[in-house]
Design a protein around this motif. Structure first.
Motif, PDB file in Angstrom:
ATOM      1  N   PRO A  66      -0.613   7.348 -20.813  1.00  0.00           N
ATOM      2  CA  PRO A  66      -1.585   6.508 -20.093  1.00  0.00           C
ATOM      3  C   PRO A  66      -1.940   5.245 -20.881  1.00  0.00           C
ATOM      4  O   PRO A  66      -1.964   5.244 -22.110  1.00  0.00           O
ATOM      5  CB  PRO A  66      -2.819   7.418 -19.956  1.00  0.00           C
ATOM      6  N   ASN A  67      -2.240   4.175 -20.169  1.00  0.00           N
ATOM      7  CA  ASN A  67      -2.639   2.927 -20.815  1.00  0.00           C
ATOM      8  C   ASN A  67      -4.075   2.982 -21.329  1.00  0.00           C
ATOM      9  O   ASN A  67      -4.421   2.270 -22.272  1.00  0.00           O
ATOM     10  CB  ASN A  67      -2.480   1.756 -19.845  1.00  0.00           C
ATOM     11  N   ASP A  68      -4.905   3.802 -20.681  1.00  0.00           N
ATOM     12  CA  ASP A  68      -6.319   3.888 -21.074  1.00  0.00           C
ATOM     13  C   ASP A  68      -6.584   5.123 -21.937  1.00  0.00           C
ATOM     14  O   ASP A  68      -7.632   5.751 -21.857  1.00  0.00           O
ATOM     15  CB  ASP A  68      -7.208   3.924 -19.833  1.00  0.00           C
ATOM     16  N   TYR A  69      -5.643   5.454 -22.778  1.00  0.00           N
ATOM     17  CA  TYR A  69      -5.708   6.677 -23.588  1.00  0.00           C
ATOM     18  C   TYR A  69      -6.812   6.578 -24.631  1.00  0.00           C
ATOM     19  O   TYR A  69      -6.984   5.527 -25.294  1.00  0.00           O
ATOM     20  CB  TYR A  69      -4.355   6.892 -24.264  1.00  0.00           C
ATOM     21  N   ASP A  70      -7.565   7.652 -24.787  1.00  0.00           N
ATOM     22  CA  ASP A  70      -8.623   7.717 -25.797  1.00  0.00           C
ATOM     23  C   ASP A  70      -8.008   8.133 -27.137  1.00  0.00           C
ATOM     24  O   ASP A  70      -7.986   9.305 -27.493  1.00  0.00           O
ATOM     25  CB  ASP A  70      -9.703   8.714 -25.357  1.00  0.00           C
ATOM     26  N   GLY A 153     -10.194  -1.256 -32.511  1.00  0.00           N
ATOM     27  CA  GLY A 153      -9.152  -1.414 -31.519  1.00  0.00           C
ATOM     28  C   GLY A 153      -7.917  -2.067 -32.098  1.00  0.00           C
ATOM     29  O   GLY A 153      -7.936  -2.615 -33.213  1.00  0.00           O
ATOM     30  N   ASN A 225      -1.121   1.885 -29.975  1.00  0.00           N
ATOM     31  CA  ASN A 225      -0.347   2.570 -28.934  1.00  0.00           C
ATOM     32  C   ASN A 225       0.420   3.784 -29.448  1.00  0.00           C
ATOM     33  O   ASN A 225       1.117   4.447 -28.693  1.00  0.00           O
ATOM     34  CB  ASN A 225       0.638   1.594 -28.287  1.00  0.00           C
TER      35      ASN A 225
END
Length: 402
Positions: A66-70, A153, A225
């Protein structure tokens, strides 16, 4: 029987063949001595201690789908799960795998906003568990605290305030000693980073790098990522944990691609080129030495066949078998000494070029002397059997051969 004049006269009559053997010995000494230095240097590199419990460490790399991975939450959950597994000593997160040939380096300075006087070091982003997870030896200062960990981030800038370094890096940055408590800076930044701890050694990501062992650790988790873990197991449990780990990580979170490897595999892979070079050069040295020995045997036999009559006459005049054998051995020693003198000069010239052009290690005179003695021994040993054969020629056989 030991007069040099007849020997030198005989060698002059056969100067072409004698010169070829001498030149062959010279070339062999030049190649073998320089190859020995390279082999010795590669073996020393491969034998260096890594500072880590390499045989019991598993490296894990995962990439989320997923792109919004925690990422931060996944890392915390994974580490808690892995540390609770039976047979696991500890687990840590990192931005790169040691001794893998892949990593990151940066320049550090003693003054803020500096542009010159940099100290290069391989750097790791990790956590307070890395010392135990890697089996490192903290020889001064302290480990990171949990409150010193920062999560940022992928595109966020971060200015750390504390670092841990290897003893080698500390000695490079502060040759006067006492690096603990000193400060370092990134080149374009003014935020000081205090050295709070020093580990005995850590070979880093690139064992073949000239600065391998210059390593800096930051208490930092970058939620990018992909992420890597280092899992240290109890001795004898690595393979069992290896089989379980991928399934447990996938079961906890199936939304990612996972890859496992052992640190021992990485280290072996990193040294593949060094191992190949050692084997190839060892084979070349063996073949060259064998060819030289073969040439000496052939030349000595040829000369014995040519001088059968003279040998028979000397035997008839009272020369013993030992006298005949010694004659050919001394004659061979003259050829070998000439070749080795030429080879010594050639070896030093070639080594000087290799040092200046390819940064190869320098050839010491002691190493050169050892190689020369070995080749001299090989030469005399190769001439021994033909010399003993010459000693067995009887006066009657020599006369019948005329």
């Amino acid at each position: 029987m030991f007069e040099l004049k007849p020997m030198l006269s005989a060698l002059w009559r056969n100067k072409v063949s004698a010169l070829l053997i001498a030149l062959q010995l010279a070339l062999t000494l030049a190649i073998v001595s320089n190859a020995t230095v390279i082999v010795k240097d590669r073996l020393a590199n491969m034998a260096r201690p890594t500072g880590m419990d390499v045989d019991n460490i598993i490296a894990v790399t995962f990439m989320p789908v997923p792109n919004d991975y925690d990422m931060a939450g996944a890392v915390r959950a994974d580490l808690d799960m892995m540390r609770s597994m039976p047979g696991v000593v500890d687990a840590s997160v990192t931005n790169q795998i040691p001794v893998s040939g892949s990593g990151s380096a940066s320049s550090f300075y003693l003054e803020p906003n500096a542009q010159i006087g940099d100290i290069d070091g391989n750097y790791y982003e990790t956590d307070p568990h890395f010392i135990n997870a890697l089996g490192l030896n903290l020889i001064a200062g302290r480990n990171f605290r949990e409150d010193e960990m920062h999560v940022v981030g992928a595109n966020e800038n971060f200015d750390g305030s504390v670092i841990i370094v290897t003893q080698q890096f500390a000695d490079t940055a502060f040759p006067e000693g006492d690096a603990l408590g000193k400060f370092l800076y990134y080149g374009n930044k003014s935020t000081p980073m205090e050295i709070i701890g020093i580990v005995e050694r850590h070979l880093g990501a690139w064992p073949s790098w000239s600065l391998a062992g210059n390593v800096v650790f930051h208490p930092l988790l970058v939620a990018g990522n992909h992420k890597r873990y280092l899992v240290r197991t109890q001795p004898g449990h690595r393979d069992t944990i290896f089989k379980q780990l991928e399934d447990k990580l996938a079961e906890r979170d199936p939304q990612r691609v996972i890859h496992l490897e052992t640190l021992a595999e990485n280290l072996a892979s990193t040294y593949v080129s060094d191992n190949i070079m050692v084997k190839v050069l060892s084979l070349v040295m063996t073949l060259l030495t064998f060819i030289v020995a073969l040439g000496i045997v052939g030349l000595t036999i040829f000369w014995i066949n040519q001088r059968a009559k003279q040998i028979g006459v000397r035997r008839a005049l009272g020369a013993t078998r030992a006298n005949i054998s010694r004659y050919f051995l001394v004659e061979n020693s003259i050829i070998a000494a000439t070749g080795l003198i030429l080879g010594t000069a050639a070896a030093l010239i070639i080594n000087r070029l290799m040092v200046s052009e390819f940064s190869q290690p320098a050839l010491s005179l002691s190493m050169l002397a050892v190689c020369a003695v070995i080749l001299l021994t090989v030469s005399l040993t190769a001439a021994l059997m033909p010399a003993m054969r010459a000693a067995n020629i009887s006066p009657a056989m020599a006369t019948r051969s005329v």
